[in-house]
Design an enzyme around this catalytic site. Structure first.
Site, mmCIF file in Angstrom:
data_model
loop_
_atom_site.group_PDB
_atom_site.id
_atom_site.type_symbol
_atom_site.label_atom_id
_atom_site.label_comp_id
_atom_site.label_asym_id
_atom_site.label_seq_id
_atom_site.Cartn_x
_atom_site.Cartn_y
_atom_site.Cartn_z
ATOM 1 N N CYS A 62 3.549 -9.610 -3.955
ATOM 2 C CA CYS A 62 2.873 -10.194 -5.116
ATOM 3 C C CYS A 62 2.564 -11.664 -4.865
ATOM 4 C CB CYS A 62 3.746 -10.071 -6.349
ATOM 5 S SG CYS A 62 4.321 -8.395 -6.690
ATOM 6 N N ARG B 225 -2.072 -10.523 0.711
ATOM 7 C CA ARG B 225 -0.673 -10.102 0.584
ATOM 8 C C ARG B 225 -0.547 -8.655 0.095
ATOM 9 N NH1 ARG B 225 2.811 -14.831 0.006
ATOM 10 N NH2 ARG B 225 4.264 -13.624 -1.243
ATOM 11 N N TRP C 60 1.928 -6.150 -7.065
ATOM 12 C CA TRP C 60 2.125 -4.936 -6.272
ATOM 13 C C TRP C 60 3.221 -4.155 -6.962
ATOM 14 C CZ3 TRP C 60 5.635 -2.440 -2.862
ATOM 15 C CH2 TRP C 60 5.058 -1.588 -1.923
ATOM 16 N N ASN D 190 7.515 -12.508 -9.020
ATOM 17 C CA ASN D 190 7.638 -11.748 -7.787
ATOM 18 C C ASN D 190 9.099 -11.370 -7.596
ATOM 19 O OD1 ASN D 190 4.973 -12.355 -7.387
ATOM 20 N ND2 ASN D 190 5.312 -13.754 -5.673
ATOM 21 N N GLY D 191 9.363 -10.177 -7.079
ATOM 22 C CA GLY D 191 10.731 -9.778 -6.808
ATOM 23 C C GLY D 191 11.139 -8.561 -7.614
ATOM 24 N N GLU E 288 3.455 0.261 18.595
ATOM 25 C CA GLU E 288 2.610 -0.677 17.861
ATOM 26 C C GLU E 288 1.192 -0.132 17.722
ATOM 27 O OE1 GLU E 288 1.309 -4.145 15.849
ATOM 28 O OE2 GLU E 288 3.237 -3.115 16.068
ATOM 29 N N LYS F 204 -0.705 0.579 14.134
ATOM 30 C CA LYS F 204 -1.984 -0.007 13.746
ATOM 31 C C LYS F 204 -2.965 1.073 13.287
ATOM 32 C CE LYS F 204 -1.082 -3.986 13.729
ATOM 33 N NZ LYS F 204 0.240 -3.567 13.515
ATOM 34 N N GLU G 171 -1.906 2.481 9.878
ATOM 35 C CA GLU G 171 -1.982 1.490 8.798
ATOM 36 C C GLU G 171 -3.382 1.373 8.218
ATOM 37 O OE1 GLU G 171 1.042 -2.209 9.223
ATOM 38 O OE2 GLU G 171 -0.372 -1.993 10.870
ATOM 39 N N HIS H 15 10.583 17.373 24.979
ATOM 40 C CA HIS H 15 11.660 17.519 24.003
ATOM 41 C C HIS H 15 11.129 17.647 22.583
ATOM 42 C CE1 HIS H 15 14.769 16.759 27.023
ATOM 43 N NE2 HIS H 15 13.920 15.861 27.516
ATOM 44 N N LYS I 262 1.175 -7.627 2.783
ATOM 45 C CA LYS I 262 1.315 -8.455 3.977
ATOM 46 C C LYS I 262 2.732 -8.987 4.138
ATOM 47 C CE LYS I 262 -0.188 -10.766 7.544
ATOM 48 N NZ LYS I 262 -0.539 -10.034 8.776
#
Length: 609
Positions: A2, A27, A74, A98-99, A481, A485, A488, A504, A604
């Site tokens: 947020c 964010r 958010w 926020n939080g 990574e 990407k 995402e 496996h 973010k």
């Protein structure tokens, strides 16, 4: 996550607040709102969706006034809708937050029993009601906020105004970032410096538990006990131009192409012609690094992958044991800490909730010391660490990290070299590795020239729903990574495996519809990887191989695709081979029409657990 912006000024603040929210859009959020105090009344506009939708409502019915607060939300408590959007109002109070307040349910029940009627499902409205109740008891706004935060369990950054005290905003923080922008005849609060650089570069960073009161002409900070405290004002080096997209279609594309300069900035004045320069980790670093006999690296997401690369490097070159752990797991288990172990926290923002909590938990576990590798000099992680190394990546707006990752790798390479030099690495090999690291910015620049080939390749993924990434050794984290990407920003389900694990389980997924992306630089495990790729070919899998021209690789992709990458050497290859995977994810997402810079459901900076 947020975003918060607040202002007290002689001019109408709503346009400033909305501009600040736009600077915080990177964010991640699902609703936004603004509240302004004018003539003793709180006026408010809120909307689900993007800031521009809330802005349109504001422009149709502007809110005049010189005191205001604003927020991008958010969702954590309650679905994304207008009723749950911030700012919230209770009685004479409006608040943004926020939080996460962990004891909100108990507090809500107490307030409802006393007759309060809630209009949202949020924990934030509970805070507003508590503050208003304390005002009813005769406290002023600052005193009411102090009394309220003492009752809270969890994390918060808040900005509060009251219709009874025009020209005043009170803020507080614990476990979530909040800073003050100091102007001339006006002052501001923000959860991020990027929200404020358009109005001031003078920033005051609040410590854990601080409460701050701003008016047009004053800033006063208090401790949780109500005693005034001093906090230094810093001149931010952040440029408002740095957060502009320029000629690029998306911030992510811009940030991918900024990597040669960003990595050069990481290495500048730290890596000289004869090796790593002294004291780059801080003036107290010499004794700590000399005494280091092992490392625990803790991080989240992309930063966790950077830590995995560092494990391979440090164990090979410095011959020190390294463990790497996801911060959210580390903080909830007991850890065995061998004597002489250095705790290393990696975080782009320096405010990642789980990483910060793990770092604070490490204090009681008997580590030799703490090192923060971070991009934000004024962040909580940097302020609280014994040692620190700034990545100097500059602002990264795209939610999917790109230059943050490669600059973290560059910083971790410096740490590797410094530890290796102290722990017996041969001088000739040390010099060769330093020279190789010096070439990294140029190697990345050359790799970016692959973009046309990557664009052509991206078309093959438009209708794919799954992808498999393979790597061996230090390239396994690079495969992780690359898969992260792709998932995402394109929303294609992608997984990464150490290539030796194919038999496996993952081999069961391979058929003509499954693209298999292999990271295959020349190195001691290349022959092993070739055998794994043959297994994919034998099952009809579609191979896409990124290789650097090693013997025997020319026909390895079979009917698939082979793309040449000039790695520049085994040491820097992880950073170099990351770049085409970033470009692939980006161009696949563009072709699929997803929101590249702000992918759904993601934020973010994850400042809540």
């Amino acid at each position: 996550m947020c975003g918060i912006v607040a202002a007290v000024a002689q001019r109408d603040v709503a346009p400033l607040l909305i501009a600040g929210l736009k600077a915080l859009e990177y964010r991640g959020y699902d609703s936004s709102g603004v509240a302004v105090l004018d003539g003793g009344e709180i006026q408010r506009v809120r909307a689900k969706g993007k800031v521009r939708e809330m802005e349109a409502l504001y422009l149709a019915d502007p809110l005049p006034g010189g005191t205001g607060i604003a927020h991008t939300r958010w969702a954590t408590h309650g679905v994304p809708n207008e009723a749950n959007a911030h700012p919230h109002i209770a009685g004479r109070v409006s608040i943004v937050h926020n939080g996460i307040i962990e004891n909100h349910a108990r507090l809500r029940a107490e307030l409802e029993a006393a007759g309060h009627v809630f209009t949202s499902d949020t924990d934030t409205e509970v805070m507003a009601a508590l503050i208003d109740r304390h005002l009813d008891q005769g406290l002023n706004l600052r005193e009411a906020v102090l009394a309220t935060v003492r009752e809270l369990e969890g994390a918060y950054a808040i900005a509060v105004l009251s219709r009874d005290e025009p020209g005043r905003v009170v803020g507080a923080r614990r476990g979530a970032p909040l800073l003050v922008g100091v102007g001339i005849g006006e002052n501001f609060l923000g959860s991020d410096a990027q929200a404020l650089v358009q109005v001031t570069h003078r920033m005051l960073y609040l410590d854990e538990g601080d409460v701050v009161e701003i008016t047009r002409d004053s800033v006063q900070v208090y401790g949780l006990d109500g005693t005034p405290v001093e906090r230094a004002v810093h001149e931010s080096e952040l440029s408002s131009d740095a957060v502009e997209r320029g000629e690029y279609r998306h911030y992510m594309q811009k940030e991918i192409f900024e990597q040669p300069q960003a990595v050069a900035n990481t290495l500048e004045a730290r890596l000289g012609p004869h090796g790593v320069l002294p004291n780059i980790f801080g003036i107290d670093s010499d004794a700590l690094l000399q005494a280091t006999r092992g490392l625990h690296i803790v991080a989240c997401g992309t930063s966790y992958h950077a830590g995995l690369v560092a494990k391979y490097w440090i164990e090979e070159y410095a011959r020190l044991p390294v463990s790497v752990e996801v911060a959210s797991e580390y903080r909830y288990r007991e850890t065995v800490v061998p004597e002489g172990t250095l705790f290393v926290a990696i975080s782009q923002s320096g405010e990642t909730a789980d990483t910060l909590a793990a770092m604070r938990e490490s204090r009681r576990r008997g580590y030799l010391g703490t090192l923060a590798i971070c991009n934000v000099p004024e962040s909580s992680a940097v302020r609280e660490a014994d040692l620190k190394l700034m990545t100097r990546a500059g602002p990264e707006i795209g939610v999917a990290s790109t230059k943050a990752f490669t600059t973290q790798l560059a910083a971790l390479a410096l740490l590797t070299l410094e530890l290796a030099r102290r722990h017996g690495l041969d001088e000739a090999r040390y010099a060769a590795l330093c020279a190789e690291l010096q070439r990294l910015p140029r190697a990345i620049e050359e790799t970016l020239q692959m973009e046309p080939a990557i664009i052509a390749l991206a078309g093959e993924f438009i209708h794919r729903q799954h992808a498999l990434f393979l790597g061996r050794g230090v390239q396994y984290p690079v495969a992780l990574e690359g898969a992260l990407k792709l998932k995402e920003i394109s929303y294609i389900h992608a997984e990464a495996y150490a290539a030796g694990e194919l038999k496996h389980g993952p081999l069961a997924l391979v058929d003509e519809h499954m693209p298999v992306i292999a990271v295959a630089p020349n190195g001691p495990l290349l022959d092993k990887l070739k055998s794994n790729l043959q297994e994919v070919r034998a099952r009809g899998g579609r191979l896409i191989v990124f290789a650097d021209g090693a013997a025997g690789m020319d026909d390895m992709a079979g009917t698939g695709r082979m793309l040449r990458v000039a790695s520049g050497g085994n040491f820097i290859a992880p950073a170099v081979f990351t770049v085409p995977l970033q470009l692939l994810a980006y161009h696949v997402a563009v072709l699929r029409g997803t929101d590249v810079d702000q992918p759904r459901n993601l934020a973010k900076s994850v400042t809540v657990e």
